[in-house]
Motif scaffolding. Structure first.
Motif, short mmCIF file in Angstrom:
data_model
loop_
_atom_site.label_atom_id
_atom_site.label_comp_id
_atom_site.label_asym_id
_atom_site.label_seq_id
_atom_site.Cartn_x
_atom_site.Cartn_y
_atom_site.Cartn_z
N THR A 30 0.32 4.71 -2.63
CA THR A 30 -0.62 5.82 -2.42
C THR A 30 0.12 7.01 -1.82
O THR A 30 -0.07 8.16 -2.25
N LEU A 31 0.99 6.75 -0.88
CA LEU A 31 1.74 7.84 -0.26
C LEU A 31 2.82 8.38 -1.18
O LEU A 31 3.01 9.60 -1.28
N GLY B 295 0.77 -1.24 0.00
CA GLY B 295 0.00 0.00 0.00
C GLY B 295 0.80 1.28 0.00
O GLY B 295 0.22 2.37 0.08
N LYS C 143 3.03 8.30 -4.44
CA LYS C 143 2.46 9.04 -5.58
C LYS C 143 1.96 10.40 -5.12
O LYS C 143 2.12 11.42 -5.83
N SER C 144 1.34 10.45 -3.93
CA SER C 144 0.87 11.73 -3.39
C SER C 144 2.05 12.67 -3.19
O SER C 144 2.01 13.84 -3.56
N HIS D 221 -4.93 9.65 -5.13
CA HIS D 221 -3.87 8.70 -5.49
C HIS D 221 -4.12 7.30 -4.96
O HIS D 221 -3.20 6.49 -4.89
N VAL E 101 -5.95 14.66 -1.06
CA VAL E 101 -4.72 14.27 -1.80
C VAL E 101 -4.58 12.75 -1.83
O VAL E 101 -4.26 12.15 -2.85
N LEU E 102 -4.84 12.13 -0.68
CA LEU E 102 -4.74 10.66 -0.63
C LEU E 102 -5.76 10.01 -1.57
O LEU E 102 -5.46 9.06 -2.28
#
Lengths: 651, 65
Positions: free
Chosen positions: A185-186, A182, A188-189, B40, B36-37
């Motif tokens: 997600t972080l 997981g 890419k943000s 993505h 933002v989360l």
């Protein structure tokens, strides 16, 4: 949750014709029993081929497609094979069909290069376009992490290699693990916020250029922003190129491994060719020596007669020599040249001299000369016979011939081997191998140059960031309210970026701790060694066994590696956003009965769907049923029909 | 590795970032972080994510005004 529903094979490896099995959809274990060489590893490869178009053999070598067509079917003229996998994921049903067949125009394929593998993917009954199909497969089960789900006990070395950071694949595998946990997600943000920050800075520069007070700084900042854009673009391209080079390097290494046999044959051929050339030179020398030895060889026929003649001549020489010497001595005594007798050393009296003169034979100078001539002639003959005997040595000639024949036989044998090798070399093997070697060397050089270039670009970006920061601070002091909004936007983007950047590091550590804890927990259940406290994880998800005194166990046996790898697989399964089945071929390897029992008991908890590929001595059916009880959902046998024909039969 | 990492190893992505926001970046709007989360999240394909983020940031600043 990824679930396998069924697998169908058509003339794949040992499986002749169409062979199919369905898996129960409720949680549990399915066991396939098969003796050695019945097709257990082929079954595992069927999954790999369906998902990724790859087939892996011993030593991580890729297996030629040509060799995967069922031999009996191929003898009947079949030139293709197919695998179809039906699975479900996130509520959708997928049907993935991958076929291998000869390339167009290759009517009599003989090697891997003559084939092409193609696939199509259906979702909910609709065929997906190729690009979407590829993305979907990547999403369902990324290839880099598939090895943790399609688990082969014989390929454990791969686990160690993959998780050391100094291999090309190591970082890629770490990324793949983090992906299923997981982290993207972080990350890419964070990356998006970095881009947002860059845009905000560009707007600040633009706004600063619009104000006379801040124009100069604005211009400088704008230049730096543009420079950063160029550098970032360069960095992105270089990193992409580097990634492509690394992937290509792995592919070349795969190719080289597959062609290793050809390379070995070529090397042997070259060596044999050099040896033949050396032997030919030797043979020429021997021929010369034989020619020289042959000219006096005729005398070998009369060597006995020569020896007899030599004996006679030597005897005659002695006789003549004695006669000559006797006559000389007597003559000297009779003429009084020497007063002493050379034998008894007494003075020779006149009377004795007279008697000697009376006994001397009436020889004239001519008789003496005759004797001397005869003596010289006999001596010449002796020399001639000796010379002839010396040159006439049949043993030397015999040895020369023996060597000559041996060399000729050796050349014949080696040329035969060279011809055999030429038959085994297919196509332009030499050209291909040399081409691969050149490409590999070029790849290494380009990689080094790119890495250097990337490091230099990163240094420039750091320098650029430093200058921008200074300029921003100066601007902030001078700027008026018209720049206020842009500055606040920049500051917020900066804060968000810092926050997400820190979160990536924190979350990554948490993930490692989580995997470490879960893997340790599984490890303690699987191992029978009481002094092992658990596992410690490193930055690349490699695991070290810890002794209960806190020290590391640095070296691991193959058995221990087995257990550690299983522990990691179980931990990933436990924590992955992506959950799927485990297919395990020969899970017990070199493990003893105690470890085997523990693995059988723990396996059902590692994944919802577990497929075991074993032979009966490895896991007796009665023991499996007893250990797994209600969690054992189905049992299959890989039945031998012939040495090259296996069929699946449900028990 | 830190003890924090061990203590919080079971935290989700959202929990983790919220903890860091609250401890170190309390002035950052919680909803903005979640936006933002969300842009993505795995499996989500957002068109023009750059513009979405710029607009989300601008929206927050407008709200502050």
């Amino acid at each position: 949750m990824l679930r396998i529903k069924s697998l169908t094979m058509q003339n794949f490896g040992a499986f002749k014709g169409e062979q199919r099995f369905e898996l129960p959809q409720d949680e549990g274990v399915t066991v396939f029993y098969g003796e050695n060489m019945r097709g257990k590893t082929t079954l595992l490869n069927a999954f790999r081929f369906a998902l990724f178009g790859k087939i892996i053999g011993r030593g991580r070598r890729s297996v030629s497609f040509h060799d995967m067509i069922n031999w009996e079917a191929r003898a009947d003229g079949v030139q293709s094979f197919e695998v179809r996998l039906i699975l479900s994921h996130a509520g959708a049903e997928y049907r993935l069909t991958r076929t291998c067949k000869p390339k167009s125009g290759h009517n009599t394929p003989t090697g891997h290069e003559d084939y092409v593998a193609d696939y199509y993917l259906e979702r909910g009954g609709h065929i997906l376009p190729p690009q979407q199909a590829a993305m979907e497969i990547e999403r369902i089960l990324p290839e880099q992490i598939a090895r943790f789900f399609l688990f082969d006990g014989e390929l454990l070395q791969e686990y160690e290699d993959l998780l050391y950071s100094d291999t090309d694949m190591g970082p890629k595998i770490s990324q793949a693990i983090e992906r299923i946990l997981g982290l993207p997600t972080l990350t890419k943000s964070r990356d998006s916020l970095k881009a947002a920050l860059d845009r905000a800075e560009a707007r600040v520069a633009l706004a600063a250029q619009g104000d006379q007070k801040t124009r100069e700084y604005g211009n400088q900042l704008q230049n730096l922003v543009e420079e950063r854009t160029v550098l970032t673009g360069d960095l992105f391209r270089h990193e992409k190129a580097l990634e492509d080079l690394r992937a290509r390097k792995v592919a070349i290494e795969d190719d080289m491994r597959r062609k290793q046999r050809m390379a070995t044959l070529l090397e042997k051929r070259d060596r044999l060719t050099d040896e033949v050339a050396g032997l030919l030179t030797e043979i020429a020398k021997k021929q010369e020596a034989i020619t020289v030895a042959m000219s006096p060889a005729w005398a070998a026929i009369i060597v006995d007669k020569l020896k007899l003649a030599l004996t006679r001549h030597l005897k005659r020489e002695v006789e003549l020599q004695s006669t000559v010497m006797r006559a000389q001595v007597l003559q000297s005594l009779s003429e009084g040249h020497d007063p002493e007798c050379p034998t008894c050393l007494q003075i020779v009296s006149d009377e004795a001299q007279t008697k000697i003169r009376a006994h001397l034979p009436n020889a004239d100078a001519g008789t003496e000369d005759d004797r001397n001539r005869e003596l010289a002639s006999v001596r010449r003959q002796i020399d001639a016979i000796n010379a002839q005997l010396e040159n006439t040595n049949p043993e030397v000639l015999r040895l020369l011939w023996t060597d000559f024949e041996a060399h000729r036989r050796s050349i014949y044998t080696k040329r035969g081997e060279i011809e055999e090798i030429k038959k085994k070399l297919s196509g332009d093997s030499e050209g291909e191998i040399k081409g691969l070697q050149r490409e590999y060397e070029s790849n290494v050089r380009q990689t080094a140059a790119l890495e250097k270039g990337i490091a230099e670009t990163n240094d420039k970006l750091l320098e650029n960031a430093g200058y921008r920061e200074k300029l921003q601070k100066r601007l902030d002091k001078l700027a008026g309210s018209e720049m206020d909004l842009e500055r606040r936007r920049r500051d917020l983007a900066n804060t968000l970026y810092d926050m997400f950047n820190e979160s990536v590091g924190v979350y990554r550590e948490q993930l490692r701790r989580r995997i470490e804890a879960d893997a340790s927990s599984y490890f303690k259940r699987l191992t029978t060694e009481e002094d092992y406290a658990g596992l410690r994880i490193n930055d690349t998800y490699g695991l070290t066994i810890m002794h209960r005194d806190g020290s590391d166990i640095p070296m691991r046996s193959a058995g221990a590696e087995h257990v550690v790898a299983l522990s990691l697989v179980a931990a990933l399964q436990n924590n992955a956003q992506l959950r799927g089945p485990i297919v395990v071929d020969s899970p017990f390897g070199r493990l003893d009965g105690g470890h085997r029992a523990r693995i059988v008991e723990t396996l059902p908890e590692m994944a919802d769907q577990v497929i075991l590929l074993v032979y009966e001595e490895e896991l007796p059916p009665a023991r499996a049923r007893e250990a797994l009880k209600g969690r054992l959902k189905s049992e299959w046998t890989l039945e031998r029909k012939t040495a090259r024909h296996t069929e699946l039969a449900e028990r | 590795m830190s003890d924090d990492a061990r203590d919080n190893r079971d935290a989700t992505v959202a929990d983790t970032i919220e903890r860091i926001r609250a401890e170190k970046f309390p002035d950052v709007d919680r909803d903005l972080v979640l936006d933002v989360l969300r842009f993505h999240a795995d499996g989500v394909v957002v068109d023009h994510v750059d513009r979405q983020i710029d607009e989300a940031i601008a929206e927050r600043l407008k709200g502050d005004d």
